[in-house]
Design a protein around this motif. Structure first.
Motif, PDB file in Angstrom:
ATOM      1  N   LEU A  31       2.572  42.307  13.067  1.00 16.10           N
ATOM      2  CA  LEU A  31       2.087  40.952  13.325  1.00 16.10           C
ATOM      3  C   LEU A  31       1.326  40.802  14.693  1.00 16.10           C
ATOM      4  O   LEU A  31       0.294  40.022  14.630  1.00 16.10           O
ATOM      5  CB  LEU A  31       3.422  40.071  12.747  1.00 16.10           C
ATOM      6  N   PHE A  32       1.925  41.312  15.634  1.00 18.51           N
ATOM      7  CA  PHE A  32       1.317  41.232  17.061  1.00 18.51           C
ATOM      8  C   PHE A  32       0.033  41.822  17.093  1.00 18.51           C
ATOM      9  O   PHE A  32      -0.837  40.964  17.619  1.00 18.51           O
ATOM     10  CB  PHE A  32       2.297  41.854  17.821  1.00 18.51           C
ATOM     11  N   SER A  36      -3.020  39.351  17.576  1.00 20.48           N
ATOM     12  CA  SER A  36      -4.122  39.640  18.904  1.00 20.48           C
ATOM     13  C   SER A  36      -5.439  39.539  18.683  1.00 20.48           C
ATOM     14  O   SER A  36      -6.282  39.406  19.664  1.00 20.48           O
ATOM     15  CB  SER A  36      -3.620  41.079  19.519  1.00 20.48           C
ATOM     16  N   HIS A  37      -6.089  39.828  17.238  1.00 22.16           N
ATOM     17  CA  HIS A  37      -7.498  39.872  17.126  1.00 22.16           C
ATOM     18  C   HIS A  37      -7.901  38.419  16.635  1.00 22.16           C
ATOM     19  O   HIS A  37      -9.099  38.237  16.342  1.00 22.16           O
ATOM     20  CB  HIS A  37      -7.705  40.634  15.992  1.00 22.16           C
ATOM     21  N   ASN A  38      -7.002  37.392  16.695  1.00 24.69           N
ATOM     22  CA  ASN A  38      -7.229  36.011  16.198  1.00 24.69           C
ATOM     23  C   ASN A  38      -6.704  35.184  17.344  1.00 24.69           C
ATOM     24  O   ASN A  38      -5.981  34.232  16.874  1.00 24.69           O
ATOM     25  CB  ASN A  38      -6.815  35.734  14.815  1.00 24.69           C
ATOM     26  N   LYS A  39      -7.019  35.284  18.617  1.00 24.50           N
ATOM     27  CA  LYS A  39      -6.610  34.447  19.566  1.00 24.50           C
ATOM     28  C   LYS A  39      -7.237  32.882  19.525  1.00 24.50           C
ATOM     29  O   LYS A  39      -8.531  32.648  19.147  1.00 24.50           O
ATOM     30  CB  LYS A  39      -6.968  34.964  21.016  1.00 24.50           C
ATOM     31  N   ILE A  44      -2.412  34.068  21.961  1.00 23.58           N
ATOM     32  CA  ILE A  44      -2.178  34.536  20.458  1.00 23.58           C
ATOM     33  C   ILE A  44      -1.184  33.639  19.918  1.00 23.58           C
ATOM     34  O   ILE A  44      -0.041  33.530  20.376  1.00 23.58           O
ATOM     35  CB  ILE A  44      -1.601  36.114  20.986  1.00 23.58           C
ATOM     36  N   MET A  45      -1.395  33.145  18.710  1.00 18.40           N
ATOM     37  CA  MET A  45      -0.772  32.085  18.038  1.00 18.40           C
ATOM     38  C   MET A  45      -0.453  32.660  16.781  1.00 18.40           C
ATOM     39  O   MET A  45      -1.136  33.408  16.233  1.00 18.40           O
ATOM     40  CB  MET A  45      -1.605  30.736  17.882  1.00 18.40           C
ATOM     41  N   ALA A  46       0.729  32.600  16.010  1.00 15.30           N
ATOM     42  CA  ALA A  46       0.931  32.989  14.741  1.00 15.30           C
ATOM     43  C   ALA A  46       2.214  32.308  14.062  1.00 15.30           C
ATOM     44  O   ALA A  46       3.101  31.555  15.078  1.00 15.30           O
ATOM     45  CB  ALA A  46       1.442  34.300  14.938  1.00 15.30           C
ATOM     46  N   ASN A  47       2.316  32.195  12.691  1.00 16.66           N
ATOM     47  CA  ASN A  47       3.470  31.578  12.166  1.00 16.66           C
ATOM     48  C   ASN A  47       4.226  32.904  12.099  1.00 16.66           C
ATOM     49  O   ASN A  47       4.023  34.043  11.377  1.00 16.66           O
ATOM     50  CB  ASN A  47       3.139  30.997  10.885  1.00 16.66           C
ATOM     51  N   VAL A  48       5.462  32.776  12.572  1.00 10.45           N
ATOM     52  CA  VAL A  48       6.531  34.138  12.576  1.00 10.45           C
ATOM     53  C   VAL A  48       7.518  33.857  11.811  1.00 10.45           C
ATOM     54  O   VAL A  48       8.376  32.826  12.019  1.00 10.45           O
ATOM     55  CB  VAL A  48       6.781  34.561  14.206  1.00 10.45           C
TER      56      VAL A  48
END
Length: 192
Positions: A31-32, A36-39, A44-48
């Motif tokens: 996930l990280f 990291s490739h979609n900043k 760095i944003m994500a639904n976790v």
């Protein structure tokens, strides 16, 4: 120190899902790396998934967590009113330096994911974020700052602890001090 309520609930969630330390670390790393490739800008944003989050109880507030506060957040939750929580990618896990009430609120709302800003730094920097972040949360007490400073190895907190241990004095959170408890951490630090 008692274990953080949120960690207990997250542990139950991981157990119910049959997650092992190995699968968690693999999922966190993937996930990280993907996020990291979609900043978004430099973030760095994500639904976790909630099951991948840990609270480090070595510096977090264990004594003041409030189920009532988390319930209030869940009952009145408006996504746009909150910044994403911050999660530190450290030691194969995502650690949350601040936001355990929102994580618990998400559990109460039966959500599986939470919006997060991911970063990667060392333990001491994570504690600094805990000490400086202010996102609609309760003000840190001197005891909260002492506990976090002790975990980070800050000189004045370590020295205060050594002095108290030498004289059998307990450092606590109660407003009224006894003969063997410090009543004011702020005063004790100033005088140590």
């Amino acid at each position: 120190m008692k274990r953080i309520i949120v960690n207990n609930e997250l542990d139950k969630m991981r157990l119910a899902l049959g997650l092992t330390e190995e699968t968690i670390q693999g999922d966190v790393e993937r996930l990280f790396n993907i996020a990291s490739h979609n900043k978004v800008g430099n973030k760095i944003m994500a639904n976790v998934p909630l099951c991948l989050i840990y609270i480090d109880d070595s510096y977090q507030r264990t004594e003041t967590f409030s189920k009532a506060k988390a319930s209030e957040i869940a009952a009145n939750f408006i996504e746009a009113a909150y910044d994403p929580i911050k999660l530190n990618y450290r030691d194969g896990r995502f650690y949350c330096p601040a936001g355990q009430h929102r994580i618990y609120a998400h559990m109460l709302m039966h959500r599986e994911y939470i919006g997060a800003e991911l970063f990667q730094s060392d333990y001491e920097s994570e504690i600094d974020i805990f000490l400086t972040q202010d996102d609609n949360r309760s003000k840190l007490t001197p005891y909260d700052r002492y506990k976090a400073g002790l975990a980070a190895g800050k000189y004045e907190d370590v020295t205060l602890t050594k002095i108290c241990n030498e004289y059998g004095v307990r450092i606590g959170t109660k407003a009224k001090a006894s003969d063997t408890q410090i009543g004011s951490i702020t005063t004790a630090k100033r005088n140590s």
